[in-house]
Design a protein around this motif. Structure first.
Motif, PDB file in Angstrom:
ATOM      1  N   TYR A  67       0.809  -1.221   0.000  1.00 57.09           N
ATOM      2  CA  TYR A  67       0.000   0.000   0.000  1.00 57.09           C
ATOM      3  C   TYR A  67       0.842   1.272   0.000  1.00 57.09           C
ATOM      4  N   THR A  75      -3.988   8.182  -2.987  1.00 58.24           N
ATOM      5  CA  THR A  75      -5.226   7.618  -2.463  1.00 58.24           C
ATOM      6  C   THR A  75      -5.078   7.105  -1.035  1.00 58.24           C
ATOM      7  N   ARG A  76      -3.856   7.088  -0.508  1.00 58.89           N
ATOM      8  CA  ARG A  76      -3.595   6.767   0.895  1.00 58.89           C
ATOM      9  C   ARG A  76      -2.589   7.770   1.435  1.00 58.89           C
ATOM     10  N   ASP A  80      -1.893   5.924   7.093  1.00 57.17           N
ATOM     11  CA  ASP A  80      -2.757   4.772   6.827  1.00 57.17           C
ATOM     12  C   ASP A  80      -1.980   3.470   6.762  1.00 57.17           C
ATOM     13  N   HIS A 361      -2.886  -3.170  -7.198  1.00 52.35           N
ATOM     14  CA  HIS A 361      -3.779  -2.143  -7.735  1.00 52.35           C
ATOM     15  C   HIS A 361      -3.209  -1.652  -9.059  1.00 52.35           C
ATOM     16  N   ASP A 365     -10.405   1.371  -8.365  1.00 55.89           N
ATOM     17  CA  ASP A 365     -11.376   0.273  -8.499  1.00 55.89           C
ATOM     18  C   ASP A 365     -10.920  -0.763  -9.521  1.00 55.89           C
ATOM     19  N   GLN A 407     -11.416  -4.311  -3.856  1.00 58.21           N
ATOM     20  CA  GLN A 407     -12.011  -4.375  -2.519  1.00 58.21           C
ATOM     21  C   GLN A 407     -11.407  -5.519  -1.708  1.00 58.21           C
ATOM     22  N   ASP A 410      -8.136  -4.432  -0.268  1.00 52.47           N
ATOM     23  CA  ASP A 410      -8.295  -3.623   0.944  1.00 52.47           C
ATOM     24  C   ASP A 410      -8.597  -4.505   2.154  1.00 52.47           C
ATOM     25  N   TYR A 413      -5.425  -6.333   3.264  1.00 49.45           N
ATOM     26  CA  TYR A 413      -4.481  -5.481   3.993  1.00 49.45           C
ATOM     27  C   TYR A 413      -4.957  -5.269   5.434  1.00 49.45           C
ATOM     28  N   ALA A 414      -6.243  -5.000   5.599  1.00 49.55           N
ATOM     29  CA  ALA A 414      -6.773  -4.800   6.955  1.00 49.55           C
ATOM     30  C   ALA A 414      -6.628  -6.073   7.789  1.00 49.55           C
TER      31      ALA A 414
END
Length: 422
Positions: A67, A75-76, A80, A361, A365, A407, A410, A413-414
């Protein structure tokens, strides 16, 4: 490793008759607080509560490589992708913010820069990589302040420097990348970086161009990346493989020139030089790395071939066909911890299986991925890919698929950072 399997391992650890050392808390020392080390420390405390776990990591905040490219896209933010260690402390991990400067495998001790010496019964070493400053003429630590690598995040300064240079570059400028030969950390990383820089340029500097000079003739997820570049950034990206004189062999940082194998000099406005890499210095100084610069390990336990009792995980080892990725570091760290715990109990290591999922990425999107499952061969002498287990995203005009994969990225990563940092 599934939740059910983790639970079984933990239950077995609690129920098994333990040697006296294990019953009175054996000492597991972890060096390095990134994807391998933090994962190891957290997993050890969750699954083997009789282990006394100490984590040595010099920084109080860990900035992830994954990321980081989205920071370049805007975008980050750097916050973050920055993570602290309070969650591990809450689980009972002793966290020491210091540099490990030496390992004595015979005495099973580690020296810290601050003067402390830590004893261990088993050591998980996850020191990451070192940039080989001597491998590319003209490129050293001083040159990196003008042509940033942004490949070892540290405190995020290199990523922010590259981001600032992109912001300051005039519209119509050229962004040049120098991409190394294999092996290196995160095989798809440079190509996600190309994509994210292109995303930024398309929105803010539409007359700019990207020149990607590559020391290889092919790269991970190549067809998927190039499909995305053609769809999203037509005419913006030029990728030059080695067989078309893409290998950068010299750098002139003062002039911002990337010189290739046959003497072509490319003047750029912003330069991102990703140099060749090796295992981190402590692995080399301890004698764990071989002539390749990486650490050979046992495919089942991830013990160093040169020093029993030291399990080397993350990007520093030689993982056979597995890529040097965050997911592989997380997966192999758990096997290393479970093997260390089994050894302390006088038991055989658990059956090994390793997983990799790597999301990239390509645009807003727009995500793509590759998956692989690996295990030791029947002889236990090498890691092999499980037949028919891998694959990449399907090709084609599939906007819903690309949106979902972005998505999923994301969510991955979380999830993995929670698994690392508690």
């Amino acid at each position: 490793m599934s939740v059910t399997r983790r639970s079984l391992i933990a239950a077995a650890a609690l129920a098994a008759p333990l040697p006296l050392r294990a019953q009175t808390q054996a000492r597991l020392l972890v060096i390095g607080g990134g994807f391998g080390g933090a994962s190891a420390a957290n997993f050890a405390r969750r699954s083997f509560p009789w282990l006394e776990v100490t984590l040595v990591e010099p920084r109080t905040r860990f900035v992830t490589c994954p990321y980081g490219n989205l920071v370049l896209a805007g975008t980050r933010q750097i916050g973050d992708i920055s993570h602290g260690y309070d969650g591990l402390r809450a689980r009972g991990v002793r966290v020491v913010h210091d540099w490990a400067t030496g390992i004595d495998p015979a005495a099973r001790q580690v020296r810290l820069r601050g003067g402390e010496t830590l004893a261990y019964d088993r050591l998980i070493l996850s020191p990451g990589i070192a940039l080989r400053w001597d491998a590319l003429p003209g490129y050293d630590e001083a040159a990196a302040e003008r042509l940033p690598h942004a490949w070892v995040p540290g405190d995020g300064a290199q990523t922010l420097l590259l981001r600032r240079q992109l912001e300051e570059m005039p519209d119509g400028g050229v962004v040049g990348l120098a991409i190394p030969a294999n092996p290196f950390r995160c095989p798809p990383g440079p190509y996600e970086r190309i994509s994210m820089i292109a995303s930024y340029l398309k929105r803010h500097k539409p007359r700019a161009k990207i020149l990607a000079l590559d020391a290889k003739d092919a790269f991970s997820k190549q067809a998927l990346f190039q499909d995305g570049w053609n769809a999203l950034y037509p005419g913006l990206i030029e990728w030059v493989p080695a067989n078309r004189d893409g290998k950068v062999t010299r750098v002139d940082a003062a002039e911002r020139v990337l010189e290739t194998e046959f003497g072509t000099r490319h003047k750029v406005d912003v330069g991102n030089v990703i140099p060749p890499q090796s295992a981190a210095r402590i692995a080399i100084d301890t004698g764990l790395a071989d002539a390749s610069g990486w650490v050979p390990v046992n495919p089942v336990t991830f013990e160093s071939r040169a020093a029993p009792g030291i399990h080397v995980v993350g990007d520093a080892n030689i993982p056979g066909p597995m890529p040097k990725s965050g997911y592989v570091a997380n997966s192999t760290a758990k096997q290393a911890v479970a093997s260390a715990a089994a050894s302390l109990r006088g038991e055989a290591p658990p059956t090994a299986i390793y997983y990799n999922t790597c999301y990239s990425h390509v645009g807003e999107d727009y995500g793509i991925s590759v998956v692989g499952i690996y295990r030791p061969n029947a002889e236990g002498s090498a890691i092999v890919e499980v037949p028919n287990s891998g694959g990449v995203s399907p090709r084609g005009d599939l906007p819903d698929q690309r949106r979902l994969e972005a998505q999923y990225a994301d969510g991955w990563y979380a999830s993995i950072t929670r698994d690392m940092f508690g």
